[in-house]
Design a protein around this motif. Structure first.
Motif, PDB file in Angstrom:
ATOM      1  N   LYS A  49       0.828  -1.215   0.000  1.00  0.00           N
ATOM      2  CA  LYS A  49       0.000   0.000   0.000  1.00  0.00           C
ATOM      3  C   LYS A  49       0.857   1.258   0.000  1.00  0.00           C
ATOM      4  N   GLY A  50       2.136   1.098   0.392  1.00  0.00           N
ATOM      5  CA  GLY A  50       3.016   2.242   0.557  1.00  0.00           C
ATOM      6  C   GLY A  50       3.072   2.631   2.019  1.00  0.00           C
ATOM      7  N   ALA A  51       4.247   2.593   2.617  1.00  0.00           N
ATOM      8  CA  ALA A  51       4.382   2.897   4.042  1.00  0.00           C
ATOM      9  C   ALA A  51       5.777   3.427   4.329  1.00  0.00           C
ATOM     10  N   SER A  52       5.875   4.228   5.383  1.00  0.00           N
ATOM     11  CA  SER A  52       7.167   4.772   5.802  1.00  0.00           C
ATOM     12  C   SER A  52       7.822   3.824   6.808  1.00  0.00           C
ATOM     13  N   GLY A  53       9.105   4.072   7.070  1.00  0.00           N
ATOM     14  CA  GLY A  53       9.796   3.283   8.080  1.00  0.00           C
ATOM     15  C   GLY A  53       9.142   3.411   9.440  1.00  0.00           C
ATOM     16  N   GLU A  54       8.701   4.615   9.778  1.00  0.00           N
ATOM     17  CA  GLU A  54       8.025   4.831  11.063  1.00  0.00           C
ATOM     18  C   GLU A  54       6.760   3.982  11.162  1.00  0.00           C
ATOM     19  N   GLU A  55       5.984   3.933  10.088  1.00  0.00           N
ATOM     20  CA  GLU A  55       4.728   3.181  10.098  1.00  0.00           C
ATOM     21  C   GLU A  55       4.987   1.682  10.197  1.00  0.00           C
ATOM     22  N   VAL A  56       5.978   1.184   9.471  1.00  0.00           N
ATOM     23  CA  VAL A  56       6.283  -0.247   9.517  1.00  0.00           C
ATOM     24  C   VAL A  56       6.817  -0.638  10.890  1.00  0.00           C
ATOM     25  N   ALA A  57       7.683   0.195  11.469  1.00  0.00           N
ATOM     26  CA  ALA A  57       8.234  -0.086  12.794  1.00  0.00           C
ATOM     27  C   ALA A  57       7.124  -0.179  13.834  1.00  0.00           C
ATOM     28  N   ALA A  58       6.165   0.748  13.769  1.00  0.00           N
ATOM     29  CA  ALA A  58       5.047   0.727  14.722  1.00  0.00           C
ATOM     30  C   ALA A  58       4.161  -0.495  14.505  1.00  0.00           C
ATOM     31  N   ALA A  59       3.909  -0.843  13.248  1.00  0.00           N
ATOM     32  CA  ALA A  59       3.026  -1.972  12.946  1.00  0.00           C
ATOM     33  C   ALA A  59       3.624  -3.302  13.373  1.00  0.00           C
ATOM     34  N   LEU A  60       4.948  -3.456  13.240  1.00  0.00           N
ATOM     35  CA  LEU A  60       5.603  -4.736  13.527  1.00  0.00           C
ATOM     36  C   LEU A  60       6.261  -4.773  14.899  1.00  0.00           C
ATOM     37  N   SER A  61       6.177  -3.665  15.649  1.00  0.00           N
ATOM     38  CA  SER A  61       6.816  -3.578  16.978  1.00  0.00           C
ATOM     39  C   SER A  61       8.313  -3.864  16.899  1.00  0.00           C
ATOM     40  N   LEU A  62       8.980  -3.191  15.949  1.00  0.00           N
ATOM     41  CA  LEU A  62      10.418  -3.327  15.765  1.00  0.00           C
ATOM     42  C   LEU A  62      11.097  -1.986  16.012  1.00  0.00           C
ATOM     43  N   GLU A  63      12.394  -2.033  16.320  1.00  0.00           N
ATOM     44  CA  GLU A  63      13.165  -0.807  16.462  1.00  0.00           C
ATOM     45  C   GLU A  63      13.237  -0.099  15.114  1.00  0.00           C
ATOM     46  N   LEU A  64      13.101   1.237  15.146  1.00  0.00           N
ATOM     47  CA  LEU A  64      13.052   2.010  13.904  1.00  0.00           C
ATOM     48  C   LEU A  64      14.313   1.817  13.072  1.00  0.00           C
ATOM     49  N   GLU A  65      15.493   1.838  13.694  1.00  0.00           N
ATOM     50  CA  GLU A  65      16.726   1.708  12.922  1.00  0.00           C
ATOM     51  C   GLU A  65      16.817   0.346  12.240  1.00  0.00           C
ATOM     52  N   ASP A  66      16.289  -0.696  12.892  1.00  0.00           N
ATOM     53  CA  ASP A  66      16.282  -2.014  12.256  1.00  0.00           C
ATOM     54  C   ASP A  66      15.430  -1.984  10.991  1.00  0.00           C
ATOM     55  N   VAL A  67      14.280  -1.337  11.072  1.00  0.00           N
ATOM     56  CA  VAL A  67      13.386  -1.250   9.914  1.00  0.00           C
ATOM     57  C   VAL A  67      14.035  -0.459   8.783  1.00  0.00           C
ATOM     58  N   LEU A  68      14.685   0.656   9.115  1.00  0.00           N
ATOM     59  CA  LEU A  68      15.352   1.455   8.083  1.00  0.00           C
ATOM     60  C   LEU A  68      16.479   0.668   7.416  1.00  0.00           C
ATOM     61  N   TYR A  69      17.179  -0.120   8.212  1.00  0.00           N
ATOM     62  CA  TYR A  69      18.242  -0.984   7.673  1.00  0.00           C
ATOM     63  C   TYR A  69      17.653  -2.007   6.696  1.00  0.00           C
ATOM     64  N   TYR A  70      16.552  -2.658   7.094  1.00  0.00           N
ATOM     65  CA  TYR A  70      15.913  -3.648   6.222  1.00  0.00           C
ATOM     66  C   TYR A  70      15.382  -2.998   4.943  1.00  0.00           C
ATOM     67  N   LEU A  71      14.780  -1.808   5.068  1.00  0.00           N
ATOM     68  CA  LEU A  71      14.259  -1.124   3.887  1.00  0.00           C
ATOM     69  C   LEU A  71      15.389  -0.746   2.925  1.00  0.00           C
ATOM     70  N   HIS A  72      16.516  -0.329   3.483  1.00  0.00           N
ATOM     71  CA  HIS A  72      17.676  -0.013   2.646  1.00  0.00           C
ATOM     72  C   HIS A  72      18.136  -1.258   1.886  1.00  0.00           C
ATOM     73  N   LYS A  73      18.191  -2.397   2.587  1.00  0.00           N
ATOM     74  CA  LYS A  73      18.611  -3.644   1.939  1.00  0.00           C
ATOM     75  C   LYS A  73      17.597  -4.085   0.876  1.00  0.00           C
ATOM     76  N   LEU A  74      16.308  -3.913   1.155  1.00  0.00           N
ATOM     77  CA  LEU A  74      15.279  -4.272   0.183  1.00  0.00           C
ATOM     78  C   LEU A  74      15.347  -3.376  -1.049  1.00  0.00           C
ATOM     79  N   ARG A  75      15.686  -2.100  -0.835  1.00  0.00           N
ATOM     80  CA  ARG A  75      15.811  -1.203  -1.982  1.00  0.00           C
ATOM     81  C   ARG A  75      16.997  -1.619  -2.850  1.00  0.00           C
ATOM     82  N   LEU A  76      18.108  -1.982  -2.222  1.00  0.00           N
ATOM     83  CA  LEU A  76      19.261  -2.439  -2.983  1.00  0.00           C
ATOM     84  C   LEU A  76      18.928  -3.711  -3.774  1.00  0.00           C
TER      85      LEU A  76
END
Length: 210
Positions: free
Chosen positions: A148-175
């Motif tokens: 649907k389209g989501a930000s790192g903040e939204e995904v972190a809140a939805a999955l109960s994960l640390e924000l930096e972990d989510v940003l790291y995963y999103l960076h890897k997924l983009r690569l």
């Protein structure tokens, strides 16, 4: 006998390595602002990770252990003995886990300046790409929001994960080409649509001339 201390004197890697290999037990780590994590160890394996009284799933457990690994200080207690059953055990080999967490933290230290803004929205693109763990598990968990389209903040809140972990995963997924920033994704889609219209128009004109 229980051992008490502070992570600034005995880092998590040293504590888990020394105590977790020899005997089972439960290590409790305090967190700034209250709360904490409990880690169950037995036979050189991580059996469970809890946040307060709540058992964490594998993705959340890795995020919690990375937080403890990064901590420069914080009280801990290690009580020897067999940890009680906590649902489905993780059964992670301790030495392999410590090596993996250390490698991830080293990589993140290099990537940190390049991680996306927490408010940047990403859209799933979904090419056929093989993903390693834990990136694959993150993708499966985050996919409904990213479609649907989501930000790192939204995904972190939805999955109960640390924000930096989510940003790291999103960076890897983009690569890997699995996600793309929403604006870039929409622009790319619009460009492709315009090219398609031009191609059809050109084909129509050539057809008329023939």
């Amino acid at each position: 006998m229980a051992i008490f201390g502070n992570l600034k004197d005995i880092p998590f890697v040293d504590l888990a390595g020394r105590r977790g290999r020899r005997r089972g037990g439960r290590a409790v780590f305090g967190r700034p602002g209250g709360g904490g994590y409990a880690v169950g160890l037995e036979g050189g394996r991580v059996i469970y990770v809890r946040k307060g009284l709540r058992p964490l799933d594998p993705l959340q457990a890795r995020s919690a252990l990375l937080e403890v690994l990064r901590a420069q200080e914080g009280a801990f207690e290690f009580a020897p003995g067999s940890p009680p059953a906590e649902g489905t055990p993780l059964n992670w080999p301790l030495e392999r886990l410590l090596l993996s967490l250390t490698n991830v933290e080293d990589e993140r230290a290099v990537l940190r300046p390049h991680l996306p803004d927490p408010r940047t929205r990403f859209q799933a693109v979904e090419p056929e790409v093989w993903l390693e763990e834990p990136l694959c598990s993150f993708w499966e968990r985050a996919r409904p929001w990213l479609l649907k389209g989501a930000s790192g903040e939204e995904v972190a809140a939805a999955l109960s994960l640390e924000l930096e972990d989510v940003l790291y995963y999103l960076h890897k997924l983009r690569l890997a080409g699995k996600v793309w920033p929403v604006r870039a994704y929409r622009k790319e889609g619009a460009d492709a649509e315009r090219k398609g219209l031009l191609a059809r128009l050109l084909k129509s004109l050539l057809g008329r001339r023939g």
